[in-house]
Design a protein around this motif. Sequence first.
Motif, PDB file in Angstrom:
ATOM      1  N   TYR A 235       3.100  -2.859  -2.218  1.00  0.00           N
ATOM      2  CA  TYR A 235       2.437  -1.851  -3.046  1.00  0.00           C
ATOM      3  C   TYR A 235       3.459  -1.072  -3.873  1.00  0.00           C
ATOM      4  CZ  TYR A 235       0.390   2.436  -4.633  1.00  0.00           C
ATOM      5  OH  TYR A 235       0.014   3.472  -5.440  1.00  0.00           O
ATOM      6  N   ILE A 236       4.569  -0.685  -3.251  1.00  0.00           N
ATOM      7  CA  ILE A 236       5.605   0.066  -3.959  1.00  0.00           C
ATOM      8  C   ILE A 236       6.122  -0.742  -5.145  1.00  0.00           C
ATOM      9  CG2 ILE A 236       7.964   0.969  -3.744  1.00  0.00           C
ATOM     10  CD1 ILE A 236       7.149   1.784  -0.840  1.00  0.00           C
ATOM     11  N   GLN A 237       6.212  -2.070  -4.977  1.00  0.00           N
ATOM     12  CA  GLN A 237       6.692  -2.935  -6.058  1.00  0.00           C
ATOM     13  C   GLN A 237       5.648  -3.125  -7.155  1.00  0.00           C
ATOM     14  OE1 GLN A 237       7.577  -6.438  -3.813  1.00  0.00           O
ATOM     15  NE2 GLN A 237       9.551  -5.674  -3.088  1.00  0.00           N
ATOM     16  N   THR A 238       4.373  -3.282  -6.770  1.00  0.00           N
ATOM     17  CA  THR A 238       3.344  -3.664  -7.744  1.00  0.00           C
ATOM     18  C   THR A 238       2.459  -2.513  -8.197  1.00  0.00           C
ATOM     19  OG1 THR A 238       1.731  -4.207  -6.021  1.00  0.00           O
ATOM     20  CG2 THR A 238       3.211  -5.979  -6.763  1.00  0.00           C
ATOM     21  N   ARG A 239       2.278  -1.517  -7.348  1.00  0.00           N
ATOM     22  CA  ARG A 239       1.371  -0.390  -7.625  1.00  0.00           C
ATOM     23  C   ARG A 239      -0.054  -0.868  -7.951  1.00  0.00           C
ATOM     24  NH1 ARG A 239       3.917   4.046  -5.709  1.00  0.00           N
ATOM     25  NH2 ARG A 239       6.013   4.143  -6.522  1.00  0.00           N
ATOM     26  N   SER A 240      -0.479  -1.942  -7.294  1.00  0.00           N
ATOM     27  CA  SER A 240      -1.811  -2.473  -7.578  1.00  0.00           C
ATOM     28  C   SER A 240      -2.855  -1.809  -6.676  1.00  0.00           C
ATOM     29  CB  SER A 240      -1.850  -3.991  -7.383  1.00  0.00           C
ATOM     30  OG  SER A 240      -1.874  -4.328  -6.019  1.00  0.00           O
ATOM     31  N   PHE A 241      -4.052  -1.660  -7.231  1.00  0.00           N
ATOM     32  CA  PHE A 241      -5.170  -1.067  -6.494  1.00  0.00           C
ATOM     33  C   PHE A 241      -5.491  -1.887  -5.252  1.00  0.00           C
ATOM     34  CE2 PHE A 241      -9.784  -0.991  -5.727  1.00  0.00           C
ATOM     35  CZ  PHE A 241      -9.958   0.355  -5.440  1.00  0.00           C
ATOM     36  N   GLU A 242      -5.485  -3.207  -5.396  1.00  0.00           N
ATOM     37  CA  GLU A 242      -5.809  -4.090  -4.277  1.00  0.00           C
ATOM     38  C   GLU A 242      -4.840  -3.906  -3.115  1.00  0.00           C
ATOM     39  OE1 GLU A 242      -5.862  -8.019  -5.879  1.00  0.00           O
ATOM     40  OE2 GLU A 242      -7.747  -7.683  -6.927  1.00  0.00           O
ATOM     41  N   THR A 243      -3.573  -3.823  -3.414  1.00  0.00           N
ATOM     42  CA  THR A 243      -2.578  -3.656  -2.358  1.00  0.00           C
ATOM     43  C   THR A 243      -2.707  -2.279  -1.722  1.00  0.00           C
ATOM     44  OG1 THR A 243      -1.130  -5.104  -3.635  1.00  0.00           O
ATOM     45  CG2 THR A 243      -0.134  -3.927  -1.813  1.00  0.00           C
ATOM     46  N   ALA A 244      -2.984  -1.272  -2.522  1.00  0.00           N
ATOM     47  CA  ALA A 244      -3.134   0.092  -1.996  1.00  0.00           C
ATOM     48  C   ALA A 244      -4.300   0.174  -1.022  1.00  0.00           C
ATOM     49  CB  ALA A 244      -3.333   1.087  -3.135  1.00  0.00           C
ATOM     50  N   THR A 245      -5.443  -0.386  -1.389  1.00  0.00           N
ATOM     51  CA  THR A 245      -6.597  -0.315  -0.477  1.00  0.00           C
ATOM     52  C   THR A 245      -6.358  -1.149   0.769  1.00  0.00           C
ATOM     53  OG1 THR A 245      -7.709  -2.064  -1.717  1.00  0.00           O
ATOM     54  CG2 THR A 245      -8.328   0.208  -2.232  1.00  0.00           C
ATOM     55  N   THR A 246      -5.636  -2.250   0.639  1.00  0.00           N
ATOM     56  CA  THR A 246      -5.307  -3.060   1.820  1.00  0.00           C
ATOM     57  C   THR A 246      -4.403  -2.277   2.759  1.00  0.00           C
ATOM     58  OG1 THR A 246      -5.510  -5.065   0.482  1.00  0.00           O
ATOM     59  CG2 THR A 246      -4.395  -5.278   2.597  1.00  0.00           C
ATOM     60  N   VAL A 247      -3.431  -1.557   2.208  1.00  0.00           N
ATOM     61  CA  VAL A 247      -2.543  -0.724   3.037  1.00  0.00           C
ATOM     62  C   VAL A 247      -3.353   0.341   3.767  1.00  0.00           C
ATOM     63  CG1 VAL A 247      -0.714   1.021   2.966  1.00  0.00           C
ATOM     64  CG2 VAL A 247      -0.454  -1.099   1.685  1.00  0.00           C
ATOM     65  N   VAL A 248      -4.184   1.063   3.025  1.00  0.00           N
ATOM     66  CA  VAL A 248      -4.978   2.138   3.642  1.00  0.00           C
ATOM     67  C   VAL A 248      -5.903   1.568   4.722  1.00  0.00           C
ATOM     68  CG1 VAL A 248      -6.735   3.893   3.213  1.00  0.00           C
ATOM     69  CG2 VAL A 248      -4.809   3.649   1.643  1.00  0.00           C
ATOM     70  N   ALA A 249      -6.576   0.468   4.404  1.00  0.00           N
ATOM     71  CA  ALA A 249      -7.492  -0.146   5.367  1.00  0.00           C
ATOM     72  C   ALA A 249      -6.747  -0.572   6.628  1.00  0.00           C
ATOM     73  CB  ALA A 249      -8.195  -1.345   4.738  1.00  0.00           C
ATOM     74  N   GLY A 250      -5.599  -1.184   6.460  1.00  0.00           N
ATOM     75  CA  GLY A 250      -4.817  -1.631   7.609  1.00  0.00           C
ATOM     76  C   GLY A 250      -4.298  -0.480   8.454  1.00  0.00           C
ATOM     77  N   VAL A 251      -3.820   0.561   7.805  1.00  0.00           N
ATOM     78  CA  VAL A 251      -3.280   1.707   8.544  1.00  0.00           C
ATOM     79  C   VAL A 251      -4.386   2.442   9.305  1.00  0.00           C
ATOM     80  CG1 VAL A 251      -2.182   3.975   8.261  1.00  0.00           C
ATOM     81  CG2 VAL A 251      -1.247   1.981   7.091  1.00  0.00           C
ATOM     82  N   VAL A 252      -5.555   2.590   8.684  1.00  0.00           N
ATOM     83  CA  VAL A 252      -6.685   3.228   9.382  1.00  0.00           C
ATOM     84  C   VAL A 252      -7.063   2.407  10.610  1.00  0.00           C
ATOM     85  CG1 VAL A 252      -9.163   3.722   9.186  1.00  0.00           C
ATOM     86  CG2 VAL A 252      -7.600   4.474   7.395  1.00  0.00           C
ATOM     87  N   LEU A 253      -7.163   1.101  10.432  1.00  0.00           N
ATOM     88  CA  LEU A 253      -7.511   0.218  11.550  1.00  0.00           C
ATOM     89  C   LEU A 253      -6.459   0.281  12.646  1.00  0.00           C
ATOM     90  CD1 LEU A 253      -9.717  -1.714  12.401  1.00  0.00           C
ATOM     91  CD2 LEU A 253      -8.479  -3.544  11.265  1.00  0.00           C
TER      92      LEU A 253
END
Length: 167
Positions: A83-101
Motif C-alpha cells: 500500500y505504501i508503494q502503490t497508494r491504491s484503494f484496493e490495497t488499503a481496504t485489504t490492509v484494513v480488512a486484514g488488520v480488523v480480522l
Amino acid sequence: RRIWEVYNQGVIFAFAIATIIFSHRFTRVGWRKIESVLWLLLATKIILLLTIDLKWFYPTASLFNFIIMGYGLILAIWVTTRYIQTRSFETATTVVAGVVLLAFAFHTLLIQAGILSPENLHLIHLGAPCFFFLIGCTLVNRFLRALENTEALASQLDARVRDKERE
C-alpha cells in the motif's frame, strides 16, 4: 462435545487459510507456495485435536492458531508495504480488512489461551462480516472502474470505426 470443538477449530482455521489465499491472490503479495502447507497444517491440527488428551486440546489448538495468525501478521505487513508503494484503494481496504480480522482473532485467541477471562465477548465472528464488507467495497470499486474503462474503450472503438467508414 469433542467433535463439535474440533469442527469449530477446523472451520475457523479453514476460514483463516481461505482469507490468506484470497489475500495472496488479490494483492499478489505473500508466498503462494505456502498455501498447500497451510492446508496440511489444518489436517494435522484436526487429527491432533481428535486424538490427543483433552487437557492438551486448547493449548494445541492455540499453538496452531498462533502459527496461522503469525503468518497473517507477516502478510498484513507485506500488504501494508505494498500500500505504501502503490497508494491504491484496493490495497488499503485489504490492509484494513486484514488488520480488523487479525485483531478480533487475536482477542479470541487470548480468551482461548486463558490470558483473558472466558466471560469476555468473543469477537471473531464479527471479523468475517467486517472483512467481507471491506473486500466487497473493494470489488465493487474494481468493477465500476472496469466498467468505466470498458465504456471508454467502446467509445474509442466506435469513433475509430466511424473514422474508417469515412475514409
